[in-house]
Design an enzyme around this catalytic site. Structure first.
Site, short mmCIF file in Angstrom:
data_model
loop_
_atom_site.label_atom_id
_atom_site.label_comp_id
_atom_site.label_asym_id
_atom_site.label_seq_id
_atom_site.Cartn_x
_atom_site.Cartn_y
_atom_site.Cartn_z
CG ASP A 1 103.03 58.04 71.67
OD1 ASP A 1 102.64 57.12 72.52
OD2 ASP A 1 103.00 59.28 72.06
NE ARG B 1 115.17 64.40 93.26
CZ ARG B 1 116.54 64.31 92.93
NH1 ARG B 1 116.61 63.81 91.62
NH2 ARG B 1 117.49 64.45 93.69
CE LYS C 1 96.01 59.77 77.64
NZ LYS C 1 97.25 60.14 78.29
CE1 TYR D 1 97.48 64.92 74.36
CE2 TYR D 1 99.78 64.67 75.17
CZ TYR D 1 98.60 65.05 75.51
OH TYR D 1 98.34 65.68 76.54
#
Length: 408
Positions: A198, A61, A224, A125
């Site tokens: 972004d 983590r 993506k 988005y």
């Protein structure tokens, strides 16, 4: 294993060799470090690892050797060829997350506190917009939406007291609207605001926001184009302020628990190695498709930054190496015609997401932006009849053949 002293000139070379770490077992490919925890030879070694900057051999983590390679590779791509204010190659810190939403949450919550404001623009988005309006605002962080493509409106919006962060998504999803990164980041810096970009739709190969000194953070949904194969979920947040990224941003990241996982990280590293090859094909195919659709009698309009008819064509041409693989269009006849078109497709894939090798077609109003109120999304240009297309790397004649028969 390439030498760290070798100065790589091309982005494809960076994608293949950048960020790689020598493996103690001499593995040619970065292994999958599928371990939740890492042992210490001594108590002193454990204390040293917790006290040091490198958290990749404690607990996954907090970090993982595979995460480190992916982060360094993405940072190398975003910084490639850019010089910092000290005249040396730009240094960036990247933090890999389990998803784009996790990375975006870290960005907003680590930079802003209750009472702060975030200035952004329309046609984001859907997941980002919902995160801002349904989660971030719940923490008493106000969201201001303005047309940042208009310099006068942007300047007026930036006069609002209390702004902490200006968040840009360019090209935006799904209208492909573009914001002038240089102009907006410079205006924001004059006010002392942080700026985040972004860069998911463009990828570091086509657009490098850190070229502009006013940009503090860059975000990607690695799901993506960086992964490129639709095989893994992920997100990454990169920052220019190394100390801030290693301290406060990293602390929010690990405490929110949005860590990546070793297998998805492995797939991301492999996918990035072909980024330049894939993007060139995505771009060339998308241009042909856009020009074809713009001339088709059944198509009302096409939104693609490579077309001179797109309102932000000049901005995209200025700040992008090429125009990308994403486009949107409206079929004449509204939603009924759009549904009929999507159902008739035989080669192109009906699916959300983007940036995969195959062509994906979706309907934003009922899919990616279904959580955005109808009046609001329509004011942003996301109409009921809008179709979004992520153009793949198939042979262009096959894509066109499928579109032609579906539009009949």
């Amino acid at each position: 294993m390439s030498s760290k002293d070798f100065k790589m000139k091309g982005s494809s070379t960076v994608a293949v060799h950048g960020g790689n770490e020598p493996d103690p077992m001499y593995s040619h490919i970065t292994p999958i470090y599928a371990s939740s925890t890492f042992y210490f030879d001594t108590a002193e070694q454990g204390m040293e690892r917790f006290a040091g900057e490198d958290k990749t051999q404690i607990y996954t983590r907090l970090g993982n050797p595979g995460f480190k390679v992916a982060e360094q590779k993405i940072a190398a791509l975003e910084a490639h060829g850019i010089t910092g204010q000290d005249g040396n190659p730009l240094q960036l810190k990247a933090l890999l997350h389990a998803s784009g939403q996790a990375a975006m949450s870290t960005l907003f919550l680590s930079t802003c506190k209750p009472g702060d404001k975030i200035l952004t623009h329309f046609s984001l988005y859907g997941g980002t917009q919902e995160l801002l309006t349904k989660v971030v605002e719940e923490h008493q962080i106000e969201i201001i939406v303005a047309d940042l493509r208009n310099p006068e409106l942007a300047a007026k919006a930036m006069e609002t007291p209390g702004i902490r962060l200006v968040h840009i998504e360019t090209p935006a999803n799904p209208t492909l609207s573009c914001v002038d990164i240089s102009l907006i980041s410079e205006m924001a810096k004059q006010k002392g605001y942080l700026v985040s970009v972004d860069n998911t739709f463009a990828s570091p190969y086509l657009q490098q926001p850190f070229k502009y000194p006013g940009v503090d953070f860059v975000f990607h949904s690695t799901t993506k184009y960086l992964n490129g194969h639709g095989s893994a979920i992920g997100g990454v947040l990169l920052g220019r302020d190394l100390e801030f990224m290693k301290t406060k941003v990293w602390k929010w990241h690990v405490l929110l628990g949005g860590n990546a996982n070793p297998f998805d990280c492995y797939l991301l590293i492999q996918g990035m190695k072909t980024l330049e090859l894939r993007m060139d094909r995505h771009c060339s195919n998308a241009m042909v498709v856009a020009e074809y659709l713009e001339k088709h009698p059944q198509v009302e309009k096409v939104m693609f930054t490579g077309l001179p008819s797109h309102p932000d064509h000049a901005i995209a041409k200025k700040q992008m190496k090429n125009f990308g693989g994403m486009l949107s269009f409206e079929v004449k006849g509204g939603i009924e015609a759009g549904v009929r078109f999507i159902n008739r497709l035989q080669l192109c894939t009906r699916a959300v997401s983007l940036g995969t090798l195959d062509t994906l077609v979706s309907h934003p109003a009922s899919m990616s932006h279904v959580g955005v109120p109808k009046a609001e999304r329509e004011s942003y240009g996301i109409t009921d009849g809008l179709i979004r297309m992520s153009v793949g790397i198939e042979n262009i004649e096959d894509i066109l053949t499928d579109l032609e028969q579906a539009l009949q």
